[in-house]
Design a protein around this motif. Structure first.
Motif, PDB file in Angstrom:
ATOM      1  N   CYS A 249    -119.953 -22.375 -69.035  1.00 17.00           N
ATOM      2  CA  CYS A 249    -120.477 -21.303 -68.179  1.00 17.00           C
ATOM      3  C   CYS A 249    -121.343 -21.867 -67.053  1.00 17.00           C
ATOM      4  O   CYS A 249    -122.177 -22.763 -67.276  1.00 17.00           O
ATOM      5  CB  CYS A 249    -121.281 -20.305 -69.014  1.00 17.00           C
ATOM      6  N   ASP A 250    -121.132 -21.344 -65.850  1.00 19.79           N
ATOM      7  CA  ASP A 250    -121.878 -21.745 -64.643  1.00 19.79           C
ATOM      8  C   ASP A 250    -121.666 -23.215 -64.274  1.00 19.79           C
ATOM      9  O   ASP A 250    -122.487 -23.801 -63.562  1.00 19.79           O
ATOM     10  CB  ASP A 250    -123.379 -21.463 -64.806  1.00 19.79           C
ATOM     11  N   THR A 272    -111.920 -15.857 -59.802  1.00 20.14           N
ATOM     12  CA  THR A 272    -112.890 -15.203 -58.912  1.00 20.14           C
ATOM     13  C   THR A 272    -112.703 -13.693 -58.873  1.00 20.14           C
ATOM     14  O   THR A 272    -113.466 -12.991 -58.216  1.00 20.14           O
ATOM     15  CB  THR A 272    -112.763 -15.745 -57.484  1.00 20.14           C
ATOM     16  N   GLY A 273    -111.667 -13.195 -59.541  1.00 19.30           N
ATOM     17  CA  GLY A 273    -111.382 -11.765 -59.544  1.00 19.30           C
ATOM     18  C   GLY A 273    -110.307 -11.353 -58.565  1.00 19.30           C
ATOM     19  O   GLY A 273    -109.953 -10.169 -58.491  1.00 19.30           O
ATOM     20  N   THR A 299    -116.020 -14.478 -63.495  1.00 18.57           N
ATOM     21  CA  THR A 299    -116.951 -15.602 -63.360  1.00 18.57           C
ATOM     22  C   THR A 299    -116.178 -16.810 -62.849  1.00 18.57           C
ATOM     23  O   THR A 299    -115.422 -17.420 -63.605  1.00 18.57           O
ATOM     24  CB  THR A 299    -117.621 -15.946 -64.710  1.00 18.57           C
ATOM     25  N   PRO A 300    -116.340 -17.158 -61.574  1.00 21.40           N
ATOM     26  CA  PRO A 300    -115.550 -18.272 -60.995  1.00 21.40           C
ATOM     27  C   PRO A 300    -116.084 -19.642 -61.397  1.00 21.40           C
ATOM     28  O   PRO A 300    -116.484 -20.453 -60.568  1.00 21.40           O
ATOM     29  CB  PRO A 300    -115.685 -18.029 -59.489  1.00 21.40           C
ATOM     30  N   ARG A 305    -112.046 -19.834 -65.782  1.00 18.96           N
ATOM     31  CA  ARG A 305    -110.692 -20.406 -65.685  1.00 18.96           C
ATOM     32  C   ARG A 305    -110.063 -20.569 -67.058  1.00 18.96           C
ATOM     33  O   ARG A 305    -108.863 -20.386 -67.218  1.00 18.96           O
ATOM     34  CB  ARG A 305    -110.763 -21.747 -64.955  1.00 18.96           C
ATOM     35  N   LEU A 306    -110.891 -20.910 -68.051  1.00 14.48           N
ATOM     36  CA  LEU A 306    -110.385 -21.005 -69.417  1.00 14.48           C
ATOM     37  C   LEU A 306    -109.890 -19.642 -69.901  1.00 14.48           C
ATOM     38  O   LEU A 306    -108.800 -19.549 -70.488  1.00 14.48           O
ATOM     39  CB  LEU A 306    -111.483 -21.533 -70.333  1.00 14.48           C
ATOM     40  N   ARG A 307    -110.638 -18.580 -69.622  1.00 11.31           N
ATOM     41  CA  ARG A 307    -110.232 -17.249 -70.062  1.00 11.31           C
ATOM     42  C   ARG A 307    -108.963 -16.801 -69.353  1.00 11.31           C
ATOM     43  O   ARG A 307    -108.084 -16.168 -69.961  1.00 11.31           O
ATOM     44  CB  ARG A 307    -111.365 -16.243 -69.820  1.00 11.31           C
ATOM     45  N   VAL A 308    -108.846 -17.107 -68.072  1.00 13.14           N
ATOM     46  CA  VAL A 308    -107.638 -16.744 -67.331  1.00 13.14           C
ATOM     47  C   VAL A 308    -106.420 -17.422 -67.942  1.00 13.14           C
ATOM     48  O   VAL A 308    -105.366 -16.797 -68.134  1.00 13.14           O
ATOM     49  CB  VAL A 308    -107.774 -17.113 -65.833  1.00 13.14           C
ATOM     50  N   ARG A 309    -106.533 -18.691 -68.266  1.00 14.86           N
ATOM     51  CA  ARG A 309    -105.384 -19.421 -68.813  1.00 14.86           C
ATOM     52  C   ARG A 309    -104.990 -18.890 -70.186  1.00 14.86           C
ATOM     53  O   ARG A 309    -103.800 -18.766 -70.498  1.00 14.86           O
ATOM     54  CB  ARG A 309    -105.690 -20.925 -68.862  1.00 14.86           C
ATOM     55  N   PHE A 310    -105.967 -18.582 -71.026  1.00 16.19           N
ATOM     56  CA  PHE A 310    -105.633 -17.990 -72.318  1.00 16.19           C
ATOM     57  C   PHE A 310    -104.904 -16.660 -72.132  1.00 16.19           C
ATOM     58  O   PHE A 310    -103.889 -16.388 -72.778  1.00 16.19           O
ATOM     59  CB  PHE A 310    -106.897 -17.782 -73.163  1.00 16.19           C
ATOM     60  N   ASN A 311    -105.428 -15.829 -71.228  1.00 13.38           N
ATOM     61  CA  ASN A 311    -104.804 -14.527 -71.001  1.00 13.38           C
ATOM     62  C   ASN A 311    -103.395 -14.674 -70.420  1.00 13.38           C
ATOM     63  O   ASN A 311    -102.499 -13.875 -70.736  1.00 13.38           O
ATOM     64  CB  ASN A 311    -105.680 -13.679 -70.078  1.00 13.38           C
TER      65      ASN A 311
END
Length: 457
Positions: A249-250, A272-273, A299-300, A305-311
């Motif tokens: 995070c951050d 980034t949304g 949260t960019p 990025r980890l959450r985006v890839r899992f999703n």
């Protein structure tokens, strides 16, 4: 590295007595002093300005930094005050080599660029050729479905490696071993269908090399539930883990403005949304007929990025299920019907690997002289592509991947140039590492997910 030589021994000084207007006899022996380039200049500046300021070459810690990605960091203690990425040490020369091969043979080169996402390079290249040939709308429907299936399985495979290696660098070895295990499940199907685990050269101009093998659905029905179970295990290990969140995070922060300025695409941009995905905004291969969501996060940073890839793994599995349903209820060719475009071989996997089927060999060697001549001509010389140029982009696992193909009317590409997302995304190295600590550089670079085979083509 420095190679200091005496300039007065050879070169212009030694040739001062030569006859005017002639080349000095020892011109071929001229030598030059070389220096270490950027690193020497930065190190000299660091010494001049501060005793506490040091410059280091960082690595290897990420799979991409084993000699092919050079991270040059300026440190003030553990604090990173400046970061630079040095690229260009792989020297595969893929794009130039493609100019000396037929259009179909070019697939075997571009599939090796980003070796974690071979199907995407193959698809972009072949669809560019099909644009030049004017046959985009004539590709068999079954071939298009197989292309989508292979690309989405490849997306899952690439994300698994990114998530696995990224967490392994933080000490979570179990995450990597779980990711590798799930990737093997995908490879079992891809190898059964193409004959190879990686660098498949399966997508060809006009369609795909061959139809799916007998028992393909049973294999997917067996492996996909286990794959889903493994991905859930990975999520349980990482997503709400306080140690992982503390490291991610951050860290590696890059907002939408920075992404737009640097040309960043893929999970980095969507974290980034901003819901930019070519499968939705500029669909190809019939993606407009599939149901799936574009995954974003708010949260960019590395965690986003980890959450985006899992999703995205779960969305790809949604698409894979739809492909299976369509393939199970369809039949037909998987290659363009024009014999002047389609590869003539009927491939099959035998005891010595994949090659021409015995039936095809019997046909060209013992039945039809015309078929043998055609096979020889199109394999050795290839088909001709009308003069022109085409640009085709696809949504790779790492972002927008595109191919610009140029034809002069011959049987070989006049030029084939690829826009690889890793090349553009690596521009963010300075932005995501400066201001953090040395340990954060590991996290930030892993969240970019670079593969140098696509950067230095």
């Amino acid at each position: 590295m420095s190679a200091n030589t005496d300039h007065t021994a050879t070169g212009a000084h030694a040739g001062a007595t030569a006859t005017e207007g002639t080349l000095p006899a020892d011109e071929a022996l001229r030598s030059f002093t070389t220096t270490g380039g950027d690193f020497d200049a930065i190190a000299a500046e660091a010494i001049e300005h501060s005793d506490e300021r040091i410059v280091v070459n960082m690595g290897p810690q990420h799979p991409s930094t084993h000699g092919v990605l050079r991270l040059i960091l300026e440190l003030d203690g553990e604090h990173v005050t400046e970061g630079r990425a040095g690229i260009g040490y792989l020297h595969t020369g893929i794009e130039k080599n493609m100019e000396y091969r037929t259009w179909t043979q070019g697939v075997t080169f571009c599939t090796r660029m980003d070796y974690l996402t071979p199907m995407f390079q193959e698809a972009a290249y072949c669809m560019g050729i099909e644009k030049l040939l004017g046959v985009t709308d004539e590709i068999p429907e079954r071939a298009q479905i197989i292309r989508v299936l292979m690309m989405e399985l490849t997306r899952i495979s690439s994300h698994l490696i990114c998530l696995g290696t990224g967490n392994m660098e933080l000490g979570a070895t179990t995450v990597f071993t779980t990711a590798a295990q799930q990737r093997e499940r995908i490879f079992r199907f891809i190898e059964a269908a193409t004959g190879l685990r990686m660098n498949n050269a399966y997508i060809r101009p006009g369609g795909v090399a061959q139809d799916l093998p007998a028992g393909w659905k049973d294999l997917l029905d067996e492996q996909l539930p286990l794959l889903r179970q493994g991905v859930k295990q990975m999520e349980a290990l990482v997503i709400e883990n306080p140690i992982a969140k503390g490291r991610l995070c951050d860290v590696g922060y890059l907002d939408l403005t920075g992404c737009m300025a640097l040309g960043i695409t893929g999970p980095m941009l969507r974290a980034t949304g901003f819901p930019h995905d070519l499968r939705k905004s500029d669909p190809y291969c019939g993606y407009e007929t599939y149901e799936f969501d574009v995954c974003t996060w708010d949260t960019p940073d590395a965690y986003g990025r980890l959450r985006v890839r899992f999703n995205e793994i779960w969305q790809s599995l949604r698409i894979v299920d739809q492909c299976i349903e369509r393939l199970a209820s369809s039949s037909g060719p998987v290659m363009h019907p024009d014999p002047k475009i389609g590869w003539p071989a009927q491939l099959a996997i035998g005891g010595d690997g994949m090659g021409n089927s015995l039936d095809h060999i019997r046909h060209i060697m013992g039945t039809s002289m015309e078929a043998l001549i055609h096979h020889f001509k199109i394999v050795t010389e290839g088909f001709r592509v009308p003069p022109g140029q085409a640009y085709q982009a696809v949504e790779s696992a790492k972002g927008e991947l595109a191919c610009h193909v140029v034809s002069d009317g011959g049987t070989r590409p006049y030029r084939a140039h690829f826009k690889d997302p890793s090349f553009h995304n690596l521009q963010s190295v300075a932005a995501v590492v400066e201001g953090g600590n040395v340990a954060d550089v590991v996290v930030a670079v892993a969240s970019i997910d670079p593969v140098m085979g696509g950067v230095d083509r």
